[in-house]
Structures are given as structure tokens and as C-alpha cells.
Design an enzyme around this catalytic site. Structure first.
Site, mmCIF file in Angstrom:
data_model
loop_
_atom_site.group_PDB
_atom_site.id
_atom_site.type_symbol
_atom_site.label_atom_id
_atom_site.label_comp_id
_atom_site.label_asym_id
_atom_site.label_seq_id
_atom_site.Cartn_x
_atom_site.Cartn_y
_atom_site.Cartn_z
ATOM 1 C CB VAL A 1 -1.001 0.052 1.180
ATOM 2 C CG1 VAL A 1 -2.032 -1.049 1.089
ATOM 3 C CG2 VAL A 1 -0.280 0.059 2.527
ATOM 4 C CB ILE B 1 -7.357 -6.080 18.450
ATOM 5 C CG1 ILE B 1 -8.111 -4.741 18.603
ATOM 6 C CG2 ILE B 1 -8.252 -7.134 17.809
ATOM 7 C CD1 ILE B 1 -9.363 -4.753 19.434
ATOM 8 C CE1 TYR C 1 0.308 1.939 14.363
ATOM 9 C CE2 TYR C 1 -0.187 2.265 16.685
ATOM 10 C CZ TYR C 1 -0.497 1.697 15.466
ATOM 11 O OH TYR C 1 -1.602 0.894 15.357
ATOM 12 C CB ALA C 2 0.687 8.030 18.776
HETATM 13 P P1 NAI Z 1 -1.764 -7.659 11.678
HETATM 14 O O1 NAI Z 1 -0.277 -7.518 11.752
HETATM 15 O O2 NAI Z 1 -2.398 -8.943 12.025
HETATM 16 O O3 NAI Z 1 -2.282 -7.215 10.214
HETATM 17 C C1 NAI Z 1 -1.720 -6.150 9.486
HETATM 18 C C2 NAI Z 1 -1.643 -6.558 8.032
HETATM 19 O O4 NAI Z 1 -1.119 -5.434 7.274
HETATM 20 C C3 NAI Z 1 -0.687 -7.742 7.787
HETATM 21 O O5 NAI Z 1 -1.351 -8.761 7.067
HETATM 22 C C4 NAI Z 1 0.436 -7.132 6.977
HETATM 23 O O6 NAI Z 1 1.034 -8.027 6.046
HETATM 24 C C5 NAI Z 1 -0.278 -5.972 6.278
HETATM 25 N N1 NAI Z 1 0.662 -4.979 5.781
HETATM 26 C C6 NAI Z 1 1.740 -4.464 6.428
HETATM 27 N N2 NAI Z 1 2.404 -3.632 5.618
HETATM 28 C C7 NAI Z 1 1.746 -3.620 4.428
HETATM 29 C C8 NAI Z 1 1.947 -2.953 3.192
HETATM 30 N N3 NAI Z 1 2.979 -2.119 3.016
HETATM 31 N N4 NAI Z 1 1.065 -3.166 2.186
HETATM 32 C C9 NAI Z 1 0.022 -4.014 2.347
HETATM 33 N N5 NAI Z 1 -0.223 -4.676 3.498
HETATM 34 C C10 NAI Z 1 0.631 -4.482 4.527
HETATM 35 O O7 NAI Z 1 -2.306 -6.504 12.619
HETATM 36 P P2 NAI Z 1 -3.800 -6.014 12.952
HETATM 37 O O8 NAI Z 1 -3.889 -5.941 14.403
HETATM 38 O O9 NAI Z 1 -4.808 -6.753 12.176
HETATM 39 O O10 NAI Z 1 -3.703 -4.521 12.412
HETATM 40 C C11 NAI Z 1 -4.686 -3.955 11.573
HETATM 41 C C12 NAI Z 1 -4.722 -2.469 11.818
HETATM 42 O O11 NAI Z 1 -5.153 -2.208 13.148
HETATM 43 C C13 NAI Z 1 -3.371 -1.761 11.652
HETATM 44 O O12 NAI Z 1 -3.587 -0.550 10.964
HETATM 45 C C14 NAI Z 1 -2.944 -1.506 13.095
HETATM 46 O O13 NAI Z 1 -2.095 -0.397 13.172
HETATM 47 C C15 NAI Z 1 -4.293 -1.259 13.748
HETATM 48 N N6 NAI Z 1 -4.366 -1.438 15.190
HETATM 49 C C16 NAI Z 1 -4.173 -2.684 15.764
HETATM 50 C C17 NAI Z 1 -4.289 -2.828 17.122
HETATM 51 C C18 NAI Z 1 -4.068 -4.160 17.779
HETATM 52 O O14 NAI Z 1 -3.896 -4.199 19.003
HETATM 53 N N7 NAI Z 1 -4.071 -5.258 17.066
HETATM 54 C C19 NAI Z 1 -4.603 -1.695 18.006
HETATM 55 C C20 NAI Z 1 -4.802 -0.471 17.310
HETATM 56 C C21 NAI Z 1 -4.691 -0.355 15.954
#
Ligand code: NAI
Length: 256
Positions: A68, A194, A161-162
Site C-alpha cells: 500500500v 486486539i 505511530y500515534a
Molecule cells: P496484523 O499484523 O495482524 O495485520 C496487518 C496486516 O497489514 C498484515 O497482514 C500485513 O502483512 C499488512 N501490511 C503491512 N504492511 C503492508 C503494506 N505495506 N502493504 C500491504 N499490506 C501491509 O495486525 P492487525 O492488528 O490486524 O492490524 C490492523 C490495523 O489495526 C493496523 O492498521 C494496526 O495499526 C491497527 N491497530 C491494531 C491494534 C491491535 O492491538 N491489534 C490496536 C490499534 C490499531
């Protein structure tokens, strides 16, 4: 839940970060509702796996291996979606990460740039790519992902990040207001911890997990499906007056 029972049937959602965590859970929830799901992620194997699971549930999918942070790749993601399904009804920007932890004075140019490229610019590119199409249809919902970190500022570990997630929320507000009269809604979700790979990386020791949990009155992390169901609600016709804001989902905590 939608007001109209078959609301999602045949509609199309594009999900970034669909290989894992919140993105994957959301893909499977939309599949359950009969939507076509475009699964986009830099993790090729993971995204194929999610797309297969969407098919197993009985919905159509498209697996796209894209980064992305590349505007060209994100534009291509929307083009391929239009070629495959003819329209995009919803966009869920879930791709994101903190890249690495750092004290504020040790955040270098590379870290701040990478963090903004992924969390802010990735979302910005996807919105710019999809909006002309949504404007033509006079319909569409975009849901972005920020974080509870926007309320805390990420001291000691993740100010970079924040700040990037704070920018996501400001952009969400601006886009929602700019296109409110065009039938387009734009919202964001700011989750607390999460249960995903992301949270496992942040809560990397038993002491850290204990500290996280002490801060959450419900005494547990959220599940990715709990965010996915909210995305479904936001995209549905249940509350079409809802736009511009972020919704905090945190078990009552995360304010430390
Ligand atoms: P996750 O690590 O399970 O999923 C994130 C996904 O983004 C991964 O599949 C990864 O391959 C993909 N990704 C990373 N860089 C990428 C790129 N350059 N292009 C395309 N895809 C890319 O983590 P999660 O928890 O599902 O995170 C989802 C969103 O939630 C993120 O934006 C994270 O910052 C946000 N978030 C997560 C929290 C948590 O505690 N899990 C809390 C607050 C926000």
C-alpha cells in the site's frame, strides 16, 4: 447489522491488510453477508489464504498481492477490482503497523517516513484511488483504522505511530466532510489492544501483557471479529447519518 437483510449481497468491499488479524476477520464477516471481497496485502500467501476462506464461505474473492505504500500498486488494486466486480461499494484500510518501537529522541528519518508511508500514505492513496469511482456512483463507505494511541500519544515507544494514526483520523474527518453531500461516508475505528500478530509484537513479555490487561476494565484484549462486526455496521444502511468520527473500541480502557 444492516437494516435491509440482504444489504451486502453482491456488493464489493476492498480490504487492505487482509492477510491477517483485523483485515482477515473483516473479510470473513463480509463473506458471511454475501459480499464480494477483494483481499489485498503485501503478504502473498496470507492473502491467498484469506481469499480461499472467503470462497469456502460461499462468496467471491480476489487476492491481490500489493504494497500500500506504492501509489501505482494501490491504483492498480482499484482498477483490478473494477475489472473483476464492476464496482467498489466499500473500502476498509486495515494495513498498518508500528514498524518498530523507539523512544522519541531515537526516532530517525527512516522510521518516521516508513511509519507515515504505511499508516498514513497507504490510506491516503487508497482513498484517492477509490473516490472518483464512488463519486460517479454517488455512494460508498470508507473505513480507516487508527488506534487508541491517538489518545495517549505513544510516549516512550511509539510517538511516530500515534502521530501517523492521528493524521489518519484528521484525514478521515476532512474527507467525510468534503464528500458528505455526494453520498459518501468516511469513518475510522480506534482500537485498543486486539488479539492479532500486531498486539503480540507490542505485548512481548508476560509483564507487558499484565500491564496492558490492568489498564482494560474488561480484563481482556479485543478479538479481531469485534472490529470486523463494527466495520460491517458502519458500511451498512443501519445508521446512514454516521460519518466523520472515529469510534473507540477498547473494553473501557487504553487511556493510561
Ligand atoms: P496484523 O499484523 O495482524 O495485520 C496487518 C496486516 O497489514 C498484515 O497482514 C500485513 O502483512 C499488512 N501490511 C503491512 N504492511 C503492508 C503494506 N505495506 N502493504 C500491504 N499490506 C501491509 O495486525 P492487525 O492488528 O490486524 O492490524 C490492523 C490495523 O489495526 C493496523 O492498521 C494496526 O495499526 C491497527 N491497530 C491494531 C491494534 C491491535 O492491538 N491489534 C490496536 C490499534 C490499531
Amino acid at each position: 447489522m444492516p437494516r435491509t437483510p440482504d444489504y451486502f449481497n453482491g456488493k464489493t468491499i476492498v480490504i487492505t491488510g487482509a492477510a491477517s488479524g483485523i483485515g482477515r476477520a473483516t473479510a470473513l464477516i463480509f463473506a458471511r453477508e454475501g459480499a464480494n471481497v477483494v483481499c489485498a496485502d503485501v503478504n502473498e500467501d496470507g492473502v491467498k489464504d484469506t481469499a480461499e476462506k472467503v470462497n469456502e464461505i460461499g462468496s467471491q474473492s480476489l487476492a491481490l498481492s500489493i504494497d500500500v505504500t506504492s501509489r501505482a500498486a494501490v491504483n492498480n488494486m482499484i482498477e483490478l477490482t473494477l475489472n473483476g466486480f464492476g464496482r467498489v461499494d466499500f473500502l476498509f484500510n486495515s494495513a498498518g503497523a508500528a514498524i518498530r518501537r523507539s523512544k522519541f529522541l531515537e526516532i530517525d528519518d527512516e522510521l518516521i517516513e516508513k511509519t507515515f508511508d504505511l499508516n498514513f500514505k497507504g490510506t491516503f492513496y487508497a482513498m484517492q484511488a477509490v473516490l472518483p469511482h464512488m463519486l460517479k456512483n454517488k455512494a460508498g463507505v470508507i473505513v480507516n483504522v487508527a488506534s487508541m494511541a491517538v489518545k495517549r500519544g505513544g510516549p516512550n515507544t511509539s510517538v511516530h505511530y500515534a502521530a501517523a494514526k492521528g493524521a489518519v483520523n484528521s484525514m478521515t474527518l476532512g474527507v467525510a466532510r468534503e464528500f458528505a453531500k455526494d453520498g459518501i461516508r468516511c469513518l475510522s475505528i480506534s482500537p485498543g489492544p486486539i488479539n492479532t500478530a500486531f498486539a503480540k509484537a507490542a505485548a512481548s513479555s508476560p509483564e507487558l501483557i499484565k500491564r496492558f490487561l490492568e489498564d482494560i476494565p474488561m480484563g481482556r484484549f479485543g478479538e479481531p471479529e469485534e472490529i470486523g462486526e463494527l466495520v460491517l455496521f458502519m458500511c451498512s444502511d443501519a445508521c446512514k447519518f454516521m460519518t466523520a468520527d472515529t469510534v473507540y473500541v477498547n473494553g473501557g480502557g487504553g487511556w493510561r
